[in-house]
Design a protein around this motif. Structure first.
Motif, PDB file in Angstrom:
ATOM      1  N   GLU A  42     -33.066  49.484 -33.997  1.00 45.62           N
ATOM      2  CA  GLU A  42     -33.611  50.747 -33.005  1.00 45.62           C
ATOM      3  C   GLU A  42     -33.430  49.439 -31.586  1.00 45.62           C
ATOM      4  N   GLY A  43     -32.981  48.897 -30.871  1.00 42.19           N
ATOM      5  CA  GLY A  43     -32.925  48.091 -29.230  1.00 42.19           C
ATOM      6  C   GLY A  43     -31.483  48.929 -30.001  1.00 42.19           C
ATOM      7  N   GLY A  44     -30.724  47.727 -30.572  1.00 38.27           N
ATOM      8  CA  GLY A  44     -29.274  48.144 -30.780  1.00 38.27           C
ATOM      9  C   GLY A  44     -28.695  49.560 -30.088  1.00 38.27           C
ATOM     10  N   GLU A  45     -29.549  51.133 -30.655  1.00 33.44           N
ATOM     11  CA  GLU A  45     -29.023  51.969 -30.614  1.00 33.44           C
ATOM     12  C   GLU A  45     -29.387  52.622 -29.221  1.00 33.44           C
ATOM     13  N   TRP A  46     -30.282  51.778 -27.903  1.00 33.36           N
ATOM     14  CA  TRP A  46     -30.976  51.933 -27.109  1.00 33.36           C
ATOM     15  C   TRP A  46     -29.622  51.042 -25.800  1.00 33.36           C
ATOM     16  N   LEU A  47     -28.856  49.942 -26.621  1.00 34.42           N
ATOM     17  CA  LEU A  47     -27.875  49.739 -26.092  1.00 34.42           C
ATOM     18  C   LEU A  47     -26.554  50.245 -25.947  1.00 34.42           C
ATOM     19  N   ALA A  48     -26.364  51.085 -26.885  1.00 33.67           N
ATOM     20  CA  ALA A  48     -25.010  52.093 -26.576  1.00 33.67           C
ATOM     21  C   ALA A  48     -25.561  52.664 -25.684  1.00 33.67           C
ATOM     22  N   LEU A  49     -26.518  53.263 -25.210  1.00 31.68           N
ATOM     23  CA  LEU A  49     -26.313  53.987 -24.445  1.00 31.68           C
ATOM     24  C   LEU A  49     -26.180  53.265 -23.551  1.00 31.68           C
ATOM     25  N   TRP A  50     -26.386  52.039 -23.317  1.00 26.85           N
ATOM     26  CA  TRP A  50     -26.835  51.274 -21.947  1.00 26.85           C
ATOM     27  C   TRP A  50     -25.074  50.314 -21.363  1.00 26.85           C
ATOM     28  N   ASN A  51     -24.750  50.725 -22.170  1.00 24.89           N
ATOM     29  CA  ASN A  51     -23.485  49.525 -22.684  1.00 24.89           C
ATOM     30  C   ASN A  51     -22.694  50.856 -21.745  1.00 24.89           C
ATOM     31  N   ALA A  52     -22.470  52.162 -21.733  1.00 22.82           N
ATOM     32  CA  ALA A  52     -22.072  53.518 -21.380  1.00 22.82           C
ATOM     33  C   ALA A  52     -21.770  53.239 -19.838  1.00 22.82           C
ATOM     34  N   LEU A  53     -23.521  53.349 -19.895  1.00 21.06           N
ATOM     35  CA  LEU A  53     -24.311  53.329 -18.002  1.00 21.06           C
ATOM     36  C   LEU A  53     -23.293  51.533 -17.645  1.00 21.06           C
ATOM     37  N   PHE A  54     -23.840  51.118 -17.661  1.00 19.46           N
ATOM     38  CA  PHE A  54     -22.885  50.017 -17.209  1.00 19.46           C
ATOM     39  C   PHE A  54     -21.324  50.210 -17.053  1.00 19.46           C
ATOM     40  N   SER A  55     -20.936  50.748 -18.024  1.00 17.23           N
ATOM     41  CA  SER A  55     -19.619  50.659 -17.523  1.00 17.23           C
ATOM     42  C   SER A  55     -18.781  51.511 -16.620  1.00 17.23           C
ATOM     43  N   VAL A  56     -20.186  52.710 -16.555  1.00 18.96           N
ATOM     44  CA  VAL A  56     -19.536  53.831 -15.580  1.00 18.96           C
ATOM     45  C   VAL A  56     -20.124  53.152 -13.804  1.00 18.96           C
ATOM     46  N   GLY A  57     -21.413  52.376 -13.789  1.00 22.22           N
ATOM     47  CA  GLY A  57     -21.605  51.606 -13.011  1.00 22.22           C
ATOM     48  C   GLY A  57     -20.733  50.763 -12.090  1.00 22.22           C
ATOM     49  N   ILE A  58     -19.836  49.953 -13.235  1.00 21.34           N
ATOM     50  CA  ILE A  58     -19.035  48.683 -12.999  1.00 21.34           C
ATOM     51  C   ILE A  58     -18.176  49.940 -12.165  1.00 21.34           C
ATOM     52  N   CYS A  59     -17.190  51.111 -12.834  1.00 24.24           N
ATOM     53  CA  CYS A  59     -16.198  51.249 -12.756  1.00 24.24           C
ATOM     54  C   CYS A  59     -16.048  52.547 -11.505  1.00 24.24           C
ATOM     55  N   TRP A  60     -17.736  53.388 -11.413  1.00 19.62           N
ATOM     56  CA  TRP A  60     -17.809  53.503 -10.169  1.00 19.62           C
ATOM     57  C   TRP A  60     -17.960  52.394  -8.851  1.00 19.62           C
ATOM     58  N   PHE A  61     -18.521  51.212  -9.152  1.00 19.41           N
ATOM     59  CA  PHE A  61     -18.766  50.366  -8.139  1.00 19.41           C
ATOM     60  C   PHE A  61     -16.876  49.638  -7.695  1.00 19.41           C
ATOM     61  N   LEU A  62     -16.587  49.595  -8.666  1.00 23.33           N
ATOM     62  CA  LEU A  62     -14.910  49.442  -8.260  1.00 23.33           C
ATOM     63  C   LEU A  62     -13.939  49.883  -7.227  1.00 23.33           C
ATOM     64  N   LEU A  63     -14.370  51.710  -7.885  1.00 20.81           N
ATOM     65  CA  LEU A  63     -13.791  52.648  -7.004  1.00 20.81           C
ATOM     66  C   LEU A  63     -14.646  52.963  -5.707  1.00 20.81           C
ATOM     67  N   ARG A  64     -15.869  52.592  -5.456  1.00 20.29           N
ATOM     68  CA  ARG A  64     -15.826  52.546  -4.092  1.00 20.29           C
ATOM     69  C   ARG A  64     -15.542  51.353  -3.064  1.00 20.29           C
ATOM     70  N   ILE A  65     -15.364  50.230  -3.569  1.00 22.91           N
ATOM     71  CA  ILE A  65     -14.504  49.065  -2.769  1.00 22.91           C
ATOM     72  C   ILE A  65     -13.749  49.182  -2.820  1.00 22.91           C
ATOM     73  N   ARG A  66     -12.847  50.446  -3.622  1.00 22.28           N
ATOM     74  CA  ARG A  66     -11.279  50.534  -3.233  1.00 22.28           C
ATOM     75  C   ARG A  66     -10.752  48.975  -3.689  1.00 22.28           C
ATOM     76  N   LEU A  67     -11.026  48.606  -5.167  1.00 21.15           N
ATOM     77  CA  LEU A  67      -9.783  46.834  -4.983  1.00 21.15           C
ATOM     78  C   LEU A  67      -9.461  47.873  -6.090  1.00 21.15           C
ATOM     79  N   LEU A  68      -8.398  48.533  -7.161  1.00 18.09           N
ATOM     80  CA  LEU A  68      -6.566  49.201  -7.166  1.00 18.09           C
ATOM     81  C   LEU A  68      -6.094  49.284  -6.089  1.00 18.09           C
ATOM     82  N   PRO A  69      -6.514  50.584  -5.024  1.00 15.92           N
ATOM     83  CA  PRO A  69      -5.997  50.570  -3.766  1.00 15.92           C
ATOM     84  C   PRO A  69      -5.301  50.018  -3.872  1.00 15.92           C
TER      85      PRO A  69
END
Length: 423
Positions: A42-69
């Motif tokens: 059951e903890g793993g079921e929640w981890l799927a959600l947290w993994n997606a949110l964590f991934s979105v958070g990292i992508c948002w951070f990389l966009l905000r700091i304009r690393l790839l530009p």
């Protein structure tokens, strides 16, 4: 029919009761062990959600700091060819994402697994495997992204359709090379020694037209105590493998039941079917991304420095969006895989003719799979049939195919470590 030597006693009955026979197997899991198994899954079921949110958070951070530009503009100022700019952005994104994800990865893949007694590696050994995985992701991922962005530039309106074909070819390539080139980077394989197990596997393979010149034993016990086997690869790379935990922790009857299941995947063509299904599913996700990503880029254009979808700096937008879409598609993905697994279960019961061995193995998998989920939970979160479903299937097969079938009263499963105990 082979029974589990030394473990069960027999309860004779005038008529074989499938539900009662299945319950005898389910009862081998003690209350504390069942609670532990449920908590882990059951903890793993929640981890799927947290993994997606964590991934979105990292992508948002990389966009905000304009690393790839910054990487894109730096490559342009130096006069590098555009494709090298794409490759550089892909590599930087993969490395930055992996670095920022490392604390979460350590919690999910190392610490939590240790707490539940499912991991045998030291932190150093685990990090070593992660480094190998990162190197592979950097090589294959950057090349795949290079091709995808070339397709986006050349076919801006139909890129998702052509990209689906590219992804399908990539999946097929990885399935082809993994047994021969990827697995040896993590584990050592050797020929399965002669003996009763090899004889059973060879006999079942030959009876079902599966190549059995080589049967490999993989030393996965260096990583965990999980039991597993597979018939992997396609074409010239097809091979039968089982891990050393399966050999150590199961009887001949149980191993035969597992290998019958794995042979079923090959005979029923599940590898090819799964390649097609996953490719089509990815096509749907890419189509959705092609509709949603441009709107996101327009929204954040000024603050993110992303010029359009063909700009390699849009990688965090695509990656974050695909993380969310993949999460939403999880029930579909799980159902598609679960159907294949159920078909392989039925095939394995016919091939091995070891229903009690099959039930015993299903119960041993309770170390990390919830044994009795509700119907909705099984549909949404299980990519394999649950233990209860599998045990019941085995007992039904036994009733239908074994003359004068008798119930087995198996010995209780040993209690594993409790959560939070020192492994």
């Amino acid at each position: 029919m082979g029974l589990l030597a030394g473990l069960p006693t027999l309860a004779h009955a005038a008529a074989f009761d499938v539900d009662h026979a299945a319950q005898l197997w389910l009862n081998t899991l003690s209350g504390p062990a069942k609670a532990r198994s449920d908590a882990y899954f059951e903890g793993g079921e929640w981890l799927a959600l947290w993994n997606a949110l964590f991934s979105v958070g990292i992508c948002w951070f990389l966009l905000r700091i304009r690393l790839l530009p910054a990487v894109r503009d730096g490559m342009h100022r130096r006069g590098w060819r555009p494709w090298l700019g794409v490759l550089a952005c892909a590599l930087v994104f993969i490395m930055a994402d992996s670095l920022l994800s490392l604390p979460w990865a350590i919690y999910e893949g190392y610490w939590r697994e240790k707490q539940y007694g499912l991991l045998n590696q030291s932190l150093g050994a685990w990090l070593g495997d992660q480094a190998i995985g990162l190197a592979l992701s950097a090589v294959f991922g950057s090349v795949l992204l290079l091709v995808i962005y070339a397709v986006i530039r050349k076919y801006p309106k139909r890129w998702w359709l052509i990209g689906t074909g590219v992804v399908g070819l990539a999946i097929t390539f990885l399935v082809l090379i993994t047994p021969v080139f990827i697995v040896p980077l993590f584990n050592t394989s050797s020929e399965l020694p002669n003996g009763p197990v090899r004889e059973r596997v060879v006999a079942m393979a030959k009876a079902n037209g599966v190549p059995a010149e080589h049967i490999y034993l993989v030393d996965e016990s260096r990583q965990s105590d999980r039991i597993s086997a597979n018939v992997s690869g396609i074409g010239p790379t097809i091979r039968i493998s089982l891990n050393d935990n399966l050999l150590k922790k199961t009887s001949v009857a149980e191993t035969a039941a597992v290998m019958g299941h794995e042979l079923g995947h090959y005979v029923l063509g599940h590898v090819w079917r799964m390649i097609v299904v996953l490719t089509l599913l990815m096509g749907l996700l890419l189509w959705l991304a092609s509709r949603i990503a441009p709107a996101l880029i327009r929204y954040g254009r000024e603050s993110w420095g992303v010029r359009g979808l063909a700009d390699p700096a849009s990688l965090p937008v695509l990656a974050g969006l695909l993380s969310v879409l993949s999460l939403l598609a999880t029930p579909v993905t799980n159902t598609l895989i679960r159907v294949d697994e159920s078909e392989a279960d039925a095939f394995g019961l016919d091939a091995a003719r070891e229903p009690d061995g099959f039930a015993a193995t299903a119960m041993k998998l309770s170390a990390y799979r919830k044994i009795e989920p509700g119907p909705l939970e099984e549909m949404l979160f299980f990519d394999h049939p649950s233990g209860k479903t599998r045990v019941t299937m085995a007992m039904q097969w036994k009733k239908d195919h074994v003359p004068n079938a008798v119930e087995v009263v198996p010995s209780p499963l040993p209690d594993p470590k409790t959560p939070g105990s020192r492994p």
